[in-house]
Scaffold this active site. Structure first.
Site, PDB file in Angstrom:
ATOM      1  N   TYR A   1     -70.761  72.856 -38.596  1.00 35.31           N
ATOM      2  CA  TYR A   1     -70.483  73.700 -38.763  1.00 35.31           C
ATOM      3  C   TYR A   1     -71.037  75.190 -38.240  1.00 35.31           C
ATOM      4  O   TYR A   1     -69.939  75.989 -38.158  1.00 35.31           O
ATOM      5  CB  TYR A   1     -70.757  73.692 -40.494  1.00 35.31           C
ATOM      6  CG  TYR A   1     -69.489  73.067 -41.126  1.00 35.31           C
ATOM      7  CD1 TYR A   1     -70.157  71.739 -40.993  1.00 35.31           C
ATOM      8  CD2 TYR A   1     -68.979  73.367 -42.232  1.00 35.31           C
ATOM      9  CE1 TYR A   1     -69.165  70.797 -41.447  1.00 35.31           C
ATOM     10  CE2 TYR A   1     -68.142  73.261 -42.582  1.00 35.31           C
ATOM     11  CZ  TYR A   1     -68.563  71.469 -42.633  1.00 35.31           C
ATOM     12  OH  TYR A   1     -67.359  70.537 -43.646  1.00 35.31           O
TER      13      TYR A   1
ATOM     14  N   LYS B   1     -86.813  59.355 -53.717  1.00 36.73           N
ATOM     15  CA  LYS B   1     -85.830  57.944 -53.305  1.00 36.73           C
ATOM     16  C   LYS B   1     -85.095  57.253 -52.655  1.00 36.73           C
ATOM     17  O   LYS B   1     -84.695  58.035 -53.213  1.00 36.73           O
ATOM     18  CB  LYS B   1     -85.725  57.774 -55.042  1.00 36.73           C
ATOM     19  CG  LYS B   1     -85.230  58.660 -55.765  1.00 36.73           C
ATOM     20  CD  LYS B   1     -84.168  58.186 -56.535  1.00 36.73           C
ATOM     21  CE  LYS B   1     -83.197  58.453 -57.617  1.00 36.73           C
ATOM     22  NZ  LYS B   1     -82.184  57.944 -58.353  1.00 36.73           N
TER      23      LYS B   1
ATOM     24  N   ASP C   1     -71.428  56.012 -38.338  1.00 36.29           N
ATOM     25  CA  ASP C   1     -70.326  54.963 -38.498  1.00 36.29           C
ATOM     26  C   ASP C   1     -70.592  53.705 -38.973  1.00 36.29           C
ATOM     27  O   ASP C   1     -69.902  53.610 -40.119  1.00 36.29           O
ATOM     28  CB  ASP C   1     -70.155  55.124 -37.205  1.00 36.29           C
ATOM     29  CG  ASP C   1     -71.456  54.373 -35.917  1.00 36.29           C
ATOM     30  OD1 ASP C   1     -72.465  54.688 -36.444  1.00 36.29           O
ATOM     31  OD2 ASP C   1     -71.184  53.670 -35.271  1.00 36.29           O
TER      32      ASP C   1
ATOM     33  N   ASP D   1     -69.990  65.927 -45.504  1.00 37.54           N
ATOM     34  CA  ASP D   1     -69.285  66.403 -45.926  1.00 37.54           C
ATOM     35  C   ASP D   1     -67.976  65.419 -45.919  1.00 37.54           C
ATOM     36  O   ASP D   1     -67.265  65.348 -46.917  1.00 37.54           O
ATOM     37  CB  ASP D   1     -68.452  67.650 -44.822  1.00 37.54           C
ATOM     38  CG  ASP D   1     -66.596  68.209 -44.798  1.00 37.54           C
ATOM     39  OD1 ASP D   1     -67.138  68.019 -46.601  1.00 37.54           O
ATOM     40  OD2 ASP D   1     -65.990  68.174 -44.258  1.00 37.54           O
TER      41      ASP D   1
ATOM     42  N   ASP E   1     -66.588  62.785 -49.254  1.00 36.98           N
ATOM     43  CA  ASP E   1     -64.814  62.467 -49.595  1.00 36.98           C
ATOM     44  C   ASP E   1     -64.728  61.157 -49.471  1.00 36.98           C
ATOM     45  O   ASP E   1     -64.283  60.530 -50.790  1.00 36.98           O
ATOM     46  CB  ASP E   1     -63.993  63.450 -48.611  1.00 36.98           C
ATOM     47  CG  ASP E   1     -64.088  64.549 -48.469  1.00 36.98           C
ATOM     48  OD1 ASP E   1     -64.654  65.197 -49.416  1.00 36.98           O
ATOM     49  OD2 ASP E   1     -63.076  65.024 -48.490  1.00 36.98           O
TER      50      ASP E   1
HETATM   51  C1  IPM Z   1     -66.518  71.153 -49.114  1.00 41.03           C
HETATM   52  C2  IPM Z   1     -65.299  71.559 -48.303  1.00 41.03           C
HETATM   53  C3  IPM Z   1     -65.911  72.953 -47.231  1.00 41.03           C
HETATM   54  C4  IPM Z   1     -66.787  72.335 -46.388  1.00 41.03           C
HETATM   55  C5  IPM Z   1     -64.852  73.649 -46.939  1.00 41.03           C
HETATM   56  C6  IPM Z   1     -63.610  73.990 -47.473  1.00 41.03           C
HETATM   57  C7  IPM Z   1     -64.748  74.567 -46.076  1.00 41.03           C
HETATM   58  O1  IPM Z   1     -64.378  70.877 -47.702  1.00 41.03           O
HETATM   59  O2  IPM Z   1     -67.457  71.076 -49.632  1.00 41.03           O
HETATM   60  O3  IPM Z   1     -66.744  69.686 -48.813  1.00 41.03           O
HETATM   61  O4  IPM Z   1     -66.154  71.783 -45.335  1.00 41.03           O
HETATM   62  O5  IPM Z   1     -67.630  72.211 -46.814  1.00 41.03           O
HETATM   63 MG    MG Z   2     -65.527  68.214 -47.976  1.00 42.99          MG
END
Ligand code: IPM
Ligand code: MG
Length: 348
Positions: free
Chosen positions: A146, A182, A214, A238, A242
């Protein structure tokens, strides 16, 4: 106690979900005898519209003057929003990256918990989720891909999954210390692995296991129960957070805390601004409400109050109420506002 809280409602569904989290916080304050002193802060598209930039230095200073910041989400539809005609450093997301860096919020905690009540919303087979799971994704938040493209090119030219060479040893040491209480640990680079192994020697009670990213992505859907903590660098965290959120049923359930070495933190749902459903009153406010609980716990040491929010969320889910993203057969579908009101009403 007076809680001095900065509030970044942001863009998209941000204002709707933050309003519900404030409703719940106000109820907690009422029940437990606290006061909330909110400072509204502009960031992302909302700030671009007023100031032409996604985050001003004044806003950073105002945020620093608070004890904690509660945030909704930032960003719009990249195809249609005028914000995305601006150069990348002026777009909404740049504001978020800037505040993380400016406040040194290097440790991002994202708990991924499968609520018993939400098993129906989990896309995995029942035999995989049997018994539920409860993991913490610990994501480094101020370094890595990043923030260091130039450095990466100089060192390597090609960025591979195993080589996140944009970290220095000190950066990794900071997060590793904070994270290892932990853990199963995800490895994302040789340097990362070396430092994590070194730091882990100070915590013999922790089992550390290195895993390539991976493989981890695959293991998360194959057997999520095996993870207690996933400690990982910025970009991998990140992506994996998700993925983990979907395994819990919906990204609308995933809270997050971004911390520095003090008690200060920025608390936000892990999901995005969802411009496609903004203003419709259907967004799930639970991740933001659970982020407010994390705020009470980490920034204000108010454990009982945080517990009361988490218990209220469980109760409302147990009672069968669902926003559309976690809806399943036989449950009662409600909107953003009703969900916030029901959770607030269950605070005790
Ligand atoms: C997150 C989001 C952010 C990131 C974006 C909105 C910049 O996806 O907080 O996970 O990539 O960190
Ligand atoms: Mg994100």
């Amino acid at each position: 106690m007076n809680l001095k809280i900065g509030v970044i409602k942001g863009d998209g569904i941000g204002p709707e979900i933050v309003t519900e989290a404030m409703k719940v916080l106000n109820k907690v304050a009422e029940v437990y005898g606290h006061t909330c002193d909110y400072t509204q802060l502009l960031m992302g598209g909302a700030s671009i519209d007023v100031h032409g930039v996604p985050l001003t230095d004044e806003t950073i200073a105002e945020a620093k003057a608070c004890d904690a910041v509660l945030m909704g989400s930032i960003g719009g539809d990249a195809k249609t929003s005028p914000w995305y005609k601006l150069e990348p450093s002026k777009r909404p997301e740049a504001g978020l990256l800037k505040i993380r860096k400016a406040l040194n919020l290097f440790a991002n905690l994202r708990p991924a918990v499968l609520y018993d009540e939400l098993k129906g919303a989990c896309p995995l087979k029942e035999e995989i989720t049997e018994g539920g799971f409860d993991m913490m994704i610990m994501r480094e938040l101020t370094g890595g891909l990043y923030f260091g493209e130039r450095k990466t090119e100089e060192v390597n030219g090609v960025m591979t999954a195993q080589d996140s060479l944009t970290y220095n040893e000190e950066e990794i040491r900071r997060i590793a210390k904070r994270g290892l209480d932990k853990a199963n640990v995800l490895d994302s680079s040789r340097l990362w692995r070396k430092v994590v192994e070194e730091v882990s020697k100070d915590y013999p009670e922790v089992t550390v296991e290195n895993m390539l990213v991976d493989n981890c992505a695959m293991q998360l859907v194959k057997d999520p129960k095996q993870f207690d903590v996933i400690l990982t660098e910025n970009m991998f965290g990140d992506i994996l957070s998700d993925e983990a959120s979907m395994v819990t049923g919906s990204i609308g359930m995933l809270a997050s805390a971004s911390l520095n070495e003090t008690k200060f933190g920025l608390y936000e749902p892990s999901g995005g601004s969802a411009p496609d459903i903004a203003g419709k009153g259907i967004a799930n406010p639970i991740a933001t409400i659970l982020s407010a609980a994390m705020m009470l716990r980490f920034s204000f040491d108010l454990d009982k109050e945080a517990d009361s929010i988490e218990a209220a969320v469980s109760k409302v889910l147990k009672d069968g109420y669902r926003t559309i993203d976690i809806m399943s057969d036989g449950k009662t579908q409600i909107g953003t506002e009703e969900m916030g009101s029901l959770i607030a009403a269950n605070i005790q």
